[in-house]
Motif scaffolding. Structure first.
Motif, short mmCIF file in Angstrom:
data_model
loop_
_atom_site.label_atom_id
_atom_site.label_comp_id
_atom_site.label_asym_id
_atom_site.label_seq_id
_atom_site.Cartn_x
_atom_site.Cartn_y
_atom_site.Cartn_z
N TYR A 13 0.99 -1.11 0.20
CA TYR A 13 -0.08 0.11 0.06
C TYR A 13 0.87 1.19 -0.21
O TYR A 13 2.12 1.13 0.40
N THR A 14 0.22 2.38 -0.44
CA THR A 14 1.00 3.52 -0.38
C THR A 14 0.84 4.39 0.97
O THR A 14 0.06 4.12 1.61
N GLU A 15 1.16 5.56 1.05
CA GLU A 15 1.11 6.33 2.20
C GLU A 15 -0.15 6.63 2.57
O GLU A 15 -0.57 6.84 3.61
N ASP A 16 -0.93 6.96 1.35
CA ASP A 16 -2.40 7.42 1.59
C ASP A 16 -3.36 5.97 1.80
O ASP A 16 -4.49 6.29 1.79
N GLY A 17 -3.02 4.89 1.72
CA GLY A 17 -3.66 3.84 1.95
C GLY A 17 -4.11 3.01 0.55
O GLY A 17 -4.63 2.04 0.79
N GLN A 18 -3.60 3.47 -0.41
CA GLN A 18 -3.97 2.77 -1.57
C GLN A 18 -2.89 1.83 -2.13
O GLN A 18 -1.96 1.77 -1.45
N ARG A 19 -3.50 0.87 -2.85
CA ARG A 19 -2.64 -0.30 -3.22
C ARG A 19 -2.67 -0.67 -4.91
O ARG A 19 -3.60 -0.08 -5.34
N ALA A 20 -1.75 -1.28 -5.37
CA ALA A 20 -1.81 -1.48 -6.83
C ALA A 20 -3.03 -2.48 -7.11
O ALA A 20 -3.21 -3.36 -6.14
N CYS A 21 -3.72 -2.29 -8.22
CA CYS A 21 -4.74 -3.34 -8.41
C CYS A 21 -4.17 -4.72 -8.61
O CYS A 21 -3.21 -5.11 -8.99
N ALA A 22 -4.99 -5.68 -8.10
CA ALA A 22 -4.70 -7.08 -7.82
C ALA A 22 -4.49 -7.68 -9.35
O ALA A 22 -3.90 -9.03 -9.38
N ARG A 23 -5.04 -7.16 -10.43
CA ARG A 23 -4.96 -7.77 -11.58
C ARG A 23 -3.49 -7.64 -12.26
O ARG A 23 -3.20 -8.01 -13.17
N GLY A 24 -2.76 -6.53 -11.51
CA GLY A 24 -1.19 -6.44 -11.97
C GLY A 24 -1.16 -6.08 -13.37
O GLY A 24 -1.80 -5.01 -13.61
N ASP A 25 -0.42 -6.90 -13.88
CA ASP A 25 0.11 -6.25 -15.48
C ASP A 25 -1.31 -6.33 -16.38
O ASP A 25 -1.40 -5.73 -17.50
N ARG A 26 -2.49 -7.02 -16.01
CA ARG A 26 -3.55 -7.18 -16.82
C ARG A 26 -4.43 -5.95 -16.44
O ARG A 26 -5.86 -6.09 -16.79
N ARG A 31 -1.53 3.00 -14.77
CA ARG A 31 -0.68 4.17 -14.77
C ARG A 31 0.55 4.07 -15.66
O ARG A 31 1.23 2.99 -15.83
N ILE A 32 0.96 5.12 -16.33
CA ILE A 32 1.96 5.23 -17.24
C ILE A 32 3.09 5.99 -16.30
O ILE A 32 2.83 6.90 -15.87
N ALA A 33 4.16 5.15 -16.11
CA ALA A 33 5.36 5.81 -15.46
C ALA A 33 6.60 5.59 -16.21
O ALA A 33 6.59 4.90 -17.07
N GLN A 34 7.51 6.53 -16.00
CA GLN A 34 9.17 6.73 -16.54
C GLN A 34 10.00 5.90 -15.59
O GLN A 34 10.08 6.21 -14.74
N PRO A 43 -0.06 -1.14 -12.48
CA PRO A 43 -1.37 -1.09 -12.11
C PRO A 43 -2.08 0.01 -11.44
O PRO A 43 -1.22 0.66 -10.95
N ALA A 44 -3.30 0.25 -11.84
CA ALA A 44 -4.01 1.48 -10.90
C ALA A 44 -3.79 1.19 -9.59
O ALA A 44 -3.76 0.23 -9.21
N LEU A 45 -3.88 2.43 -8.98
CA LEU A 45 -3.99 2.47 -7.63
C LEU A 45 -5.18 2.46 -6.89
O LEU A 45 -6.17 3.41 -7.68
N THR A 46 -5.56 1.73 -5.95
CA THR A 46 -7.13 1.63 -5.44
C THR A 46 -7.00 1.43 -3.99
O THR A 46 -6.09 0.92 -3.71
N ALA A 49 -9.36 -4.05 -3.69
CA ALA A 49 -8.43 -5.10 -4.35
C ALA A 49 -8.30 -4.87 -5.95
O ALA A 49 -7.34 -5.03 -6.35
N PHE A 50 -9.38 -4.31 -6.65
CA PHE A 50 -9.27 -4.26 -7.74
C PHE A 50 -9.94 -2.47 -8.15
O PHE A 50 -10.55 -1.96 -7.65
N CYS A 51 -9.39 -2.04 -9.23
CA CYS A 51 -9.54 -0.77 -9.63
C CYS A 51 -10.80 -0.82 -10.11
O CYS A 51 -11.47 -1.80 -10.52
#
Length: 129
Positions: A13-26, A31-34, A43-46, A49-51
């Protein structure tokens, strides 16, 4: 303080309590990152469990399953129609299913549902059946 869910307590989870979507690469809403010179999909932050996009897709797929299952059985029932001809004796061994493809589909549906149930039960830390 991290946010906890009824069904999981993720470590990522992130500092604000979000975590990556459980579907991962799918994930359907990545999110697009460099990373250096490379562009990567994450994966989207949510908070769940899922976005939301994946949650809707999973919900639709689960809602469609009963209708699809009925359609498979309707196709199988049509093959049971009796023709008006002489009675033919058959061997006492078990017959081959009417449609091997339909039989394979039914087995695949059952295996998929059981594996989902096991995964959800594990993530939610529920007792095994």
């Amino acid at each position: 303080m991290p946010r906890y869910w009824i069904h999981s307590a993720p470590d990522n989870y992130t500092e604000d309590g979000q975590r990556a979507c459980a579907r991962g690469d799918r994930c359907s809403a990545p999110r697009i990152a460099q990373e250096g010179e490379r562009t990567v999909r994450l994966p989207a932050l949510t908070y769940q469990a899922f976005c939301p996009l994946d949650r809707n897709a999973i919900s639709k797929a689960l809602n469609d399953l009963p209708e699809l299952f009925v359609r498979v059985h309707q196709r199988l029932d049509k093959s049971f129609q009796v023709a008006g001809g002489p009675v033919v004796s058959v061997s006492k061994s078990a017959p081959v299913p009417i449609s091997l493809a339909a039989d394979e589909l039914i087995r695949l549906i059952l295996a998929t549902l059981v594996s989902w149930e096991e995964r959800v039960r594990t993530v939610a830390q529920l007792r095994p059946l």
